[in-house]
Design a protein around this motif. Structure first.
Motif, PDB file in Angstrom:
ATOM      1  N   THR A 911      -7.590  -2.918   4.847  1.00 57.32           N
ATOM      2  CA  THR A 911      -7.515  -3.281   6.192  1.00 57.32           C
ATOM      3  C   THR A 911      -6.608  -2.098   6.931  1.00 57.32           C
ATOM      4  N   PRO A 912      -7.465  -1.393   7.597  1.00 57.36           N
ATOM      5  CA  PRO A 912      -6.670  -0.243   8.206  1.00 57.36           C
ATOM      6  C   PRO A 912      -5.905  -0.848   9.486  1.00 57.36           C
ATOM      7  N   ARG A 913      -4.546  -0.592   9.660  1.00 56.14           N
ATOM      8  CA  ARG A 913      -3.788  -1.155  10.674  1.00 56.14           C
ATOM      9  C   ARG A 913      -3.474  -0.227  11.498  1.00 56.14           C
ATOM     10  N   LYS A 914      -3.024   1.034  11.189  1.00 53.24           N
ATOM     11  CA  LYS A 914      -2.555   1.974  12.363  1.00 53.24           C
ATOM     12  C   LYS A 914      -3.398   3.182  12.222  1.00 53.24           C
ATOM     13  N   VAL A 915      -3.501   3.904  13.136  1.00 47.76           N
ATOM     14  CA  VAL A 915      -4.226   5.289  13.201  1.00 47.76           C
ATOM     15  C   VAL A 915      -3.508   6.378  14.285  1.00 47.76           C
ATOM     16  N   LEU A 923      -6.218  16.122  11.099  1.00 47.37           N
ATOM     17  CA  LEU A 923      -6.420  14.973  10.339  1.00 47.37           C
ATOM     18  C   LEU A 923      -6.051  13.529  10.826  1.00 47.37           C
ATOM     19  N   LEU A 924      -6.600  12.727  10.381  1.00 47.76           N
ATOM     20  CA  LEU A 924      -6.255  11.270  10.854  1.00 47.76           C
ATOM     21  C   LEU A 924      -5.174  10.729   9.751  1.00 47.76           C
ATOM     22  N   ILE A 925      -4.054  10.263  10.310  1.00 47.72           N
ATOM     23  CA  ILE A 925      -3.212   9.375   9.472  1.00 47.72           C
ATOM     24  C   ILE A 925      -3.443   7.823   9.783  1.00 47.72           C
ATOM     25  N   VAL A 926      -3.623   7.369   8.603  1.00 40.16           N
ATOM     26  CA  VAL A 926      -4.264   5.826   8.649  1.00 40.16           C
ATOM     27  C   VAL A 926      -3.192   5.035   7.704  1.00 40.16           C
ATOM     28  N   MET A 927      -2.794   3.835   8.303  1.00 39.08           N
ATOM     29  CA  MET A 927      -2.155   2.926   7.480  1.00 39.08           C
ATOM     30  C   MET A 927      -2.958   2.026   7.081  1.00 39.08           C
ATOM     31  N   ARG A 928      -3.096   1.483   5.676  1.00 39.82           N
ATOM     32  CA  ARG A 928      -3.935   0.598   5.034  1.00 39.82           C
ATOM     33  C   ARG A 928      -3.052  -0.469   4.673  1.00 39.82           C
ATOM     34  N   THR A 929      -3.654  -1.793   4.528  1.00 43.07           N
ATOM     35  CA  THR A 929      -2.958  -2.914   3.756  1.00 43.07           C
ATOM     36  C   THR A 929      -3.991  -3.424   3.058  1.00 43.07           C
ATOM     37  N   ASP A 930      -3.630  -4.615   2.285  1.00 45.78           N
ATOM     38  CA  ASP A 930      -4.515  -5.474   1.582  1.00 45.78           C
ATOM     39  C   ASP A 930      -5.538  -4.778   0.689  1.00 45.78           C
ATOM     40  N   LEU A 931      -4.996  -3.799  -0.048  1.00 43.97           N
ATOM     41  CA  LEU A 931      -5.508  -2.688  -1.156  1.00 43.97           C
ATOM     42  C   LEU A 931      -5.630  -3.480  -2.494  1.00 43.97           C
ATOM     43  N   TYR A 932      -6.694  -3.409  -3.084  1.00 47.13           N
ATOM     44  CA  TYR A 932      -6.924  -3.867  -4.519  1.00 47.13           C
ATOM     45  C   TYR A 932      -6.130  -3.041  -5.464  1.00 47.13           C
ATOM     46  N   ASP A 933      -5.018  -3.063  -5.399  1.00 51.67           N
ATOM     47  CA  ASP A 933      -4.032  -2.399  -6.435  1.00 51.67           C
ATOM     48  C   ASP A 933      -2.769  -3.012  -6.577  1.00 51.67           C
ATOM     49  N   CYS A 935      -0.266  -1.281  -5.548  1.00 54.89           N
ATOM     50  CA  CYS A 935       0.366  -1.049  -4.186  1.00 54.89           C
ATOM     51  C   CYS A 935      -0.718  -1.766  -3.138  1.00 54.89           C
ATOM     52  N   THR A 936      -0.229  -2.673  -2.456  1.00 51.00           N
ATOM     53  CA  THR A 936      -1.073  -3.137  -1.693  1.00 51.00           C
ATOM     54  C   THR A 936      -1.139  -2.414  -0.172  1.00 51.00           C
ATOM     55  N   SER A 937      -0.409  -1.600  -0.113  1.00 49.57           N
ATOM     56  CA  SER A 937      -0.300  -0.902   1.305  1.00 49.57           C
ATOM     57  C   SER A 937       0.017   0.691   1.048  1.00 49.57           C
ATOM     58  N   ASP A 938      -0.609   1.427   1.768  1.00 47.51           N
ATOM     59  CA  ASP A 938      -0.358   2.830   1.726  1.00 47.51           C
ATOM     60  C   ASP A 938      -0.481   3.441   3.085  1.00 47.51           C
ATOM     61  N   ILE A 939      -0.211   4.932   3.213  1.00 44.39           N
ATOM     62  CA  ILE A 939      -0.579   5.836   4.184  1.00 44.39           C
ATOM     63  C   ILE A 939      -1.401   6.956   3.840  1.00 44.39           C
ATOM     64  N   LYS A 954       1.502   5.908  -1.469  1.00 39.25           N
ATOM     65  CA  LYS A 954       1.770   4.487  -1.892  1.00 39.25           C
ATOM     66  C   LYS A 954       2.936   3.842  -1.496  1.00 39.25           C
ATOM     67  N   LEU A 955       3.138   2.591  -0.906  1.00 37.57           N
ATOM     68  CA  LEU A 955       4.209   2.080  -0.653  1.00 37.57           C
ATOM     69  C   LEU A 955       4.657   1.247  -2.090  1.00 37.57           C
ATOM     70  N   LYS A 956       5.680   0.426  -2.120  1.00 40.66           N
ATOM     71  CA  LYS A 956       6.068  -0.245  -3.077  1.00 40.66           C
ATOM     72  C   LYS A 956       5.233  -1.331  -3.464  1.00 40.66           C
ATOM     73  N   PRO A 957       5.152  -1.984  -4.473  1.00 38.20           N
ATOM     74  CA  PRO A 957       4.492  -3.025  -4.744  1.00 38.20           C
ATOM     75  C   PRO A 957       4.848  -4.190  -3.937  1.00 38.20           C
ATOM     76  N   GLY A 958       4.128  -5.076  -3.338  1.00 33.28           N
ATOM     77  CA  GLY A 958       4.572  -5.996  -2.425  1.00 33.28           C
ATOM     78  C   GLY A 958       4.990  -5.433  -1.083  1.00 33.28           C
ATOM     79  N   GLU A 959       5.341  -4.513  -0.829  1.00 34.04           N
ATOM     80  CA  GLU A 959       5.608  -3.773   0.442  1.00 34.04           C
ATOM     81  C   GLU A 959       4.429  -3.710   1.541  1.00 34.04           C
ATOM     82  N   THR A 960       4.458  -4.057   2.613  1.00 34.44           N
ATOM     83  CA  THR A 960       3.292  -4.073   3.610  1.00 34.44           C
ATOM     84  C   THR A 960       3.863  -3.154   4.773  1.00 34.44           C
ATOM     85  N   GLY A 961       2.920  -2.370   5.039  1.00 32.96           N
ATOM     86  CA  GLY A 961       3.042  -1.212   6.215  1.00 32.96           C
ATOM     87  C   GLY A 961       3.026  -2.190   7.496  1.00 32.96           C
ATOM     88  N   LYS A 962       3.697  -1.980   8.470  1.00 38.12           N
ATOM     89  CA  LYS A 962       3.750  -2.467   9.803  1.00 38.12           C
ATOM     90  C   LYS A 962       3.612  -1.623  10.990  1.00 38.12           C
TER      91      LYS A 962
END
Length: 1365
Positions: A911-915, A923-933, A935-939, A954-962
């Motif tokens: 789920t792309p949350r921020k751009v 380039l576009l910098i995109v914050m994603r959540t709900d990844l199948y990994d 790591c559930t969230s990354d930039i 990649k963020l920490k496992p269980g960590e969610t970008g806001k």
């Protein structure tokens, strides 16, 4: 007051944060904009309801999409592509809609002429009957029936709608406790409603009747009976009810005794076990219905309504195994809303299956999924019946796991049998599906694109996508080259269909003709005239891998290959008209000269067979060629030769080709272009030498034939050929040498196409194979600018001779003026005509219109699907046609003088949350959540042209970008990211912050050198089933096509999507500089005073910075606290505005707004969007001594003033400042003469993106314009032609959720209707009396408006309409 933290108290006293710079001069609160006009520039795309009926005529069916705030009429063509017929706002909120069939009635309304009606429930509290008006090209209201007071009460009628299959009866229910039945008139005169009855009765009823329906209504439908059974037809209504206090749902049957005007409960059916949720009648069955339950489906026999029974049970937990095909997608992850108030399982299941109601305490908490009410068994989420099947009804169902199956009912002597098919398709779960004539199935998933399938023998075949960009979670507005050509990068959808959409303004096209998909493997298209002086084209030449076909241009395309004389069993490289009646075909082995017969064209030779002669190269193969007037140019690749050929006449009907000169080249030729008009001829002189010199040309070009080539050097060469013995010589040369930001030369810049343009000045355009577009110009010189002006000063002539190499034989070095990357596939240049000043279609991943008269490179997106080839088609019937080749079809279109919004889709996964757009790296910098990994969230960094993910942190496992923002540190920018380390909700039911943890992460975006000789390979990303065959998707409802493997530009070195090879010798990486754990989720981040930033954690916000400009050291200087959870932060110079989840904007407590987003427009004004669907402009008094230490954030006396407000009916989760693109292009010129009356909207224009996928623009207007348009809007709101079609009071609707005394932002969509009316209808609107105070409830007294002049209103509305589009 913002207090410094303990560890930094000493430093904060001397910190620059406390010594705020002098703010810019601020104006009065009204100067920020009290008068606004709102216009939706991209309407909602989420389809909540769908209907199928005869709306425009009794002979053809159309589809209606209900999109909550608008309705759209569409059709699906034979190719399975959805085409919009019309779309209109309803100025209300649609709750439900259904079709009232007219063809089956005994007497059809004469006004309807057999057309179906559309019944709509809305927040107006009315049941509206709409009919499509072919004259107005829109739906118009026929009748409104008041059911309840306006609004969304759960206990009042207006939630659900169902109609009897005969079209004689209609039922409306509330969420709870009550429903109403209506009989529809069969007479051609009078009202549509004949009788009406409520249950319980409107006068209160008796206690037993109330108890009989007490509970929540889940589903309802009519159970049809045969008319022959009785003369008195008493309709039976089946309802699925969850009674208060019960854990199970029951099926209740009610009968309406029309004669006695009473409703009675006939029977109830309850079976322990699974939970029933929907009841669906079997069409043409007279008493059968399906009861859908969690885990199974029951076929109910309701022919005897007093004794309902189950005939057949089908378990959904043991359905046939899915047929796993390569186009199936993985099992999707559904985003659900939980309920933290401990309600029972039944109510939780209702929330899951129905409306996904918003939590009271945390409306937008969708990051984690609640297990409460989660259903383990499969259930039917949507269904549809086969149209016009009266014998063995068939129904397609979609389960909540995305599996599609078919039920078929077979009537036999021993009873009814139900057959269940194998799995037809596995995709996303759908909330609505529709079976359409022709075997098409339209499906609509939640927060993902819809799909059109074709039903095959045992499976569904994907045909096309139906765009849905909702919800827009964030967006970024970007004007890359400062050309006032905005693009919007939007984060759309949720996992697994989260995507990045690029929304831009494009030129609309009218589709004139489309062929069947039988043109596979096209390698080239050309249109050819019969004579040089002809206005219209005569032939269309199509080249295939091993075939060439020639079609005549006219009302129909007729194959005339045999009559033209072209060799049909070869692949044509080029063709054209070399002289009147002489056509040339160039292929690998020869050049053929042809004279068509009269069968092909009226000016052909009067013989039965065409004349042709051929010229063959000596022991080499032709690689490229081009044809011009009296000139043929071809090249070979091994060895590298360039041959100049001409045509000579042997007899009256016999000509032959001969070679004039052959030149040996150092580099292989990549493209050839011969201008179809001789340079310098037919040029009129002007009395002013200066004006003439503006379009002058080099003298050498006037003396011979000019043509252009591109080489593998790589370079672009302008050559001239003369027959005076000089032959071929180079006039000008431009080296294609491009470097990236690290100074490394970009490889692979081979010219794919090249064109000469003459508009005010002479220049060269070139399209490269890596998707870049270049513009070369001659070097500027004094007086003549290096261009020849005949009969002008002699020294200009001498200087020109030097330029063209007449004295020293040195070619002119062309200057590279502008470069643009418009795609990732080779760029082809297709002029609209033979003229050198013609506009050009630049064809890469998608078509662009290149405006040659503009400075630099000016191009606009064409609202058409990606195409492999294009050519202009000029005929008597279609003088400005364009033929595109896409998806193996020929599309004949014509550009129209209007624009529309195009959107390009890049599947990102998650789920792309921020751009954010990073201008330095583009380039576009995109914050994603709900990844199948793990790591559930990354930039991640995304290429905006290909959609490829270049790098990721990649963020920490269980960590969610806001949240995230770019913040300046010294001369560079760093990315500040806010996260959540805690699962569960962030906000308590009271609005206060939950005890959670979060992190602030500082990332540096750095570019590094690749090790593999300057090229970077990017692997294709994982996509859903609808994306695996097509990397790009277009909003106009089309799918895209990969480049044909047989295309001339296809080679092992070409640039395809899978494993894109970008010619960049660098890559950008995100490097961790520092991270800090904070006491709360970091939901908001905002830059402050150029080198600080603000960040919130729970109910506190901090002023942070980087001492010594070091991103590795972040320091908190001051902190401020509020009572409730902070959700947004915005700044304007020294001012800070804080939005929380309860009190709204800091200093202001207004209707307890649930703030979605806000930003400061100037030092005293803020624009706020709330989560009830409104946008408001607020302001406060100016405080000259305002500084960080004097923030009285806790003072309730410092309330903001409400300047103006607007109820959209859609929740805008992101609002941004617009750019001055929304003013007229002439305003800048007029302002220089003091004639422009427009206001500078660069800082005050507001853009809002909504959860329904809409984009609104709020543009400031002057008070005089506001008063004029306000009077027009008031009249439009009550005039029968333009009043809201669902019966809403327009003034009340746009003022909803706001105080009645607040000034309302004008409704641009309501005003736009005025321009759609005829002149007589416009005069009728303006002559309408002003609405009385009783009609306009928001006004306490009669308003007086200025006199309205028709020409003044039309001029102003056209000006505003043009500026916003």
């Amino acid at each position: 007051m913002a207090a410094p933290e303990d560890e930094s108290s000493a430093q904060s006293q001397s910190s620059p944060a406390t010594a705020a710079p002098t703010p810019p001069p601020s104006s009065s609160p009204s100067s920020a904009g009290d008068h606004y006009l709102a216009k939706c520039i991209l309407r909602p795309s989420v389809v909540l309801q769908v209907a199928y009926g005869y709306f425009r005529s009794p002979s053809s069916r159309d589809i209606v999409f209900g999109k909550e705030t608008c309705i759209e009429l569409v059709v699906i063509g034979e190719d399975g592509i959805v085409e919009s017929v019309c779309e209109q706002y309803v100025f209300g909120t649609i709750k439900d809609l259904a079709v009232i069939p007219q063809s089956s009635k005994l007497y059809s309304n004469s006004l309807q002429m057999g057309k179906d009606l559309l019944a709509v429930l809305s927040d107006s509290g009315k049941l509206s009957f709409l009919s499509f008006s072919n004259e107005m090209h829109r739906f118009s209201p026929i009748q409104h029936v008041q059911l309840s007071t306006p609004g969304n009460s759960r206990i009042q009628l207006g939630r659900m709608l169902t109609i009897d299959s005969s079209g004689l009866f209609l039922a409306v229910s509330a969420y709870h406790d009550r429903f109403a039945l209506f009989s529809l008139s069969t007479s051609s005169m009078g009202d549509i409603i004949h009788q009406r009855i409520s249950y319980p009765s409107e006068d209160g009823g008796n206690g037993s009747s109330i108890q009989a329906i007490s509970g929540t209504i889940w589903s309802m439908c009519f159970i049809s009976k045969d008319f022959n059974e009785s003369k008195e037809y008493a309709p039976i209504l089946a309802i699925v009810i969850n009674r208060k206090g019960s854990l199970m749902n029951e099926l209740a049957l009610f009968r309406w005794n029309v004669k006695e005007e009473s409703i009675c409960l006939i029977s109830e059916y309850v079976e322990t076990g699974a939970l029933a949720h929907s009841i669906v009648e079997v069409p043409h069955s007279s008493g059968f219905a399906f009861l859908f339950r969690i885990g199974d489906v029951l076929l109910m026999d309701l022919r005897d309504p007093q004794n309902p029974c189950c005939l057949f049970r089908t378990s959904l937990d043991f359905v046939p195994a899915s047929l796993m095909e390569e186009h199936f997608v993985e099992e999707s992850c559904r985003v659900q809303d939980g309920d933290d108030e401990g309600c029972n399982v039944v109510v939780c299941a209702l929330l899951e299956l129905r409306d996904h109601e918003v939590r009271d305490h945390d409306p937008m908490f969708i990051d984690t999924e609640s297990d409460i009410g989660k259903l383990s068994s499969k259930n039917v989420s949507s269904w549809t019946w086969e149209p016009e099947n009266n014998h063995n009804p068939r129904m397609i169902i979609c389960l909540d796991n995305g599996d599609f199956f078919m039920f078929e009912l077979i009537y036999e002597d021993d009873g009814v049998k139900v057959n269940l098919s194998e799995c037809l398709y596995k995709g996303l779960p759908c909330k609505d599906i529709l079976w359409i004539e022709g075997g098409f199935l339209a499906t609509f998933a939640e927060m993902a694109d819809g799909t059109v399938f074709k039903l095959g023998t045992e499976k569904l075949h994907w045909m096309s996508s139906i765009q849905n960009i909702a919800p827009i979670l964030d967006f970024s507005v970007m004007d890359d080259q400062n050309e006032k050509r905005d693009q919007i990068f939007a984060c759309c959808g949720v996992t697994p269909e989260g995507s990045l959409r690029i929304i831009r303004s494009g030129i609309n096209v009218e589709k004139l003709l489309k062929t069947a998909p039988v043109y596979q493997g096209i390698t080239g298209t050309w249109t050819v005239k019969m004579k040089l002086t002809d206005v219209y084209h005569s032939f269309l030449v199509l080249s295939f891998v091993e075939e060439t076909r020639v079609l005549s241009v006219g009302l129909s395309f007729k194959d005339v290959t045999d009559s033209v004389g072209f060799q049909s069993d070869v692949c044509t490289f080029a063709c054209g008209l070399v002289a009147d009646g002489l056509l040339v075909q160039i292929h690998q082995d020869a050049i053929r000269l042809c004279m068509p017969t009269m069968d092909a064209h009226s000016d052909g030779i009067p013989v039965s067979s065409p004349f042709f002669s051929s010229w063959f190269p000596e022991n080499v193969s032709i690689s490229l060629g081009a044809v011009g007037q009296n000139l043929i140019v071809v090249s070979t690749s091994n060895p590298c030769f360039l041959s100049i050929l001409g045509v000579k006449s042997v007899s009256s009907q016999c000509c032959e080709i001969y070679e004039i000169q052959r030149v040996t080249l150092q580099y292989e030729v990549s493209c050839i272009s011969v201008p179809q008009k001789h340079i310098g001829k037919k040029r009129s002189r002007d009395s002013s030498p200066d004006n003439f010199c503006k379009a002058a040309i080099p003298s050498a070009m006037e003396q011979g034939y000019t043509f252009l080539i591109g080489t593998h050097k790589p370079s672009v060469e302008v050559l001239s050929f003369t027959e005076d013995g000089v032959g071929v010589r180079v006039l000008a040369s431009g080296l294609v040498s491009l470097t990236n930001t690290m100074g490394t030369v970009i490889s692979g810049c081979i010219p794919q196409d090249v064109r000469l343009v003459l508009v005010d000045q002479l220049y060269v355009l070139s399209g490269l194979r890596n998707g870049m577009l270049l513009r070369f110009e001659w070097a500027p010189f004094s007086n003549s600018s290096g261009l020849n002006c005949p009969d002008y000063f002699s020294h200009c002539k001498e200087e020109m001779d030097t330029v063209v190499g007449k004295k020293d034989n040195l070619p002119v070095n062309l200057l590279l003026i502008a470069t643009r990357r418009i795609g990732i596939t080779p760029v082809f240049l297709v002029p609209f005509s033979d003229s050198l000043d013609s506009d050009i279609i630049a064809l890469s991943d998608r078509p662009w219109l290149l405006q040659t008269a503009r400075q630099s490179l000016s191009y606009t997106s064409i609202s058409f699907q990606p195409s492999t080839h294009a050519t202009p088609v000029c005929s008597f019937e279609c003088p400005q046609g364009i033929l595109f080749v896409s998806e193996n079809c020929l599309h004949l279109v014509e550009m129209v003088h209007s624009k529309r919004r195009n959107a390009q889709k890049f599947q990102l996964g998650g789920t792309p949350r921020k751009v954010i757009y990073h201008s330095e790296s583009k380039l576009l910098i995109v914050m994603r959540t709900d990844l199948y990994d793990t790591c559930t969230s990354d930039i991640c960094c995304v290429d905006p042209l290909s959609g490829s993910v270049l790098s990721s942190y990649k963020l920490k496992p269980g960590e969610t970008g806001k949240s995230m923002e770019l913040v300046r540190v010294g001369n560079e920018h760093v990315l500040v990211v806010g996260t959540s380390l805690s699962s569960g909700p962030a906000i308590l039911p009271s609005g206060e912050a939950e005890s959670t943890k979060g992190r602030v992460i500082i990332l540096c975006l750095e570019h590094t050198q690749n090790s593999d000789s300057g090229s970077m390979t990017i692997c294709s990303k994982a996509c859903s089933s609808s994306q695996r065959t097509s990397p790009f998707h277009d909003v106009v409802g089309y799918t895209t096509e990969n480049l044909s493997s047989s295309s001339l530009c296809s080679s092992p070195d070409d640039y395809s999507y899978d494993g894109i090879k970008l010619d960049e010798a660098e890559t950008w990486q995100l490097r961790l500089a520092s991270s800090t754990t904070w006491p709360g989720m970091v939901l908001a981040i905002c830059p402050y005073l150029d080198h600080y930033f603000l960040a919130s954690a729970g109910n506190a916000f901090y002023v942070c910075g980087f001492p010594n400009d070091s991103p590795e050291r972040m320091k908190r200087f001051a902190v401020g606290r509020t009572r409730f959870m902070i959700t947004s932060l915005r700044t304007y110079f020294t001012r800070i505005v804080v939005g929380d989840c309860r009190d709204g904007v800091l200093f202001y407590s207004y209707h307890e707004r649930l703030v979605a987003d806000c930003f400061l427009m100037d030092a005293n004004s803020v624009a706020v969007s709330d989560r009830k669907g409104s946008i408001a402009i607020l302001s406060c008094k100016d405080h000259s001594d305002f500084g960080m230490k004097h923030l009285e954030y806790s003072s309730p006396e410092s309330n903001l003033n409400l300047n103006c407000a607007y109820y959209m009916g859609e929740i805008a989760m992101s609002i941004k400042k617009g750019c001055n693109i929304y003013k007229l292009p002439a305003d800048d010129v007029l302002r220089s003469y003091g004639l422009s009356k427009s206001i500078d909207t660069a800082d005050d224009t507001i853009i809002a993106g909504t959860l329904l996928g809409s984009i609104f623009v709020f543009a400031p207007i002057s008070s005089e314009e506001y008063e004029l348009l306000e009077g027009v809007q008031a009249k439009l709101g009550i005039h029968p032609l333009t009043a809201p079609v669902l019966g809403n009071d327009h003034n009340e609707f746009r003022g909803r959720e706001n105080p009645s005394q607040a000034r309302k932002i004008l409704d641009g969509d309501m005003l736009a209707q005025f321009l759609e009316l005829t002149n007589r209808q416009q005069e009728s609107v303006l002559s309408t009396p002003q609405p009385s105070p009783s009609t306009s409830k928001a006004s306490s007294k009669q308003r007086s408006f200025p006199p309205l002049m028709l020409h003044q209103v039309v001029q102003l509305l056209e000006r505003v309409h043009y500026a916003l589009h």
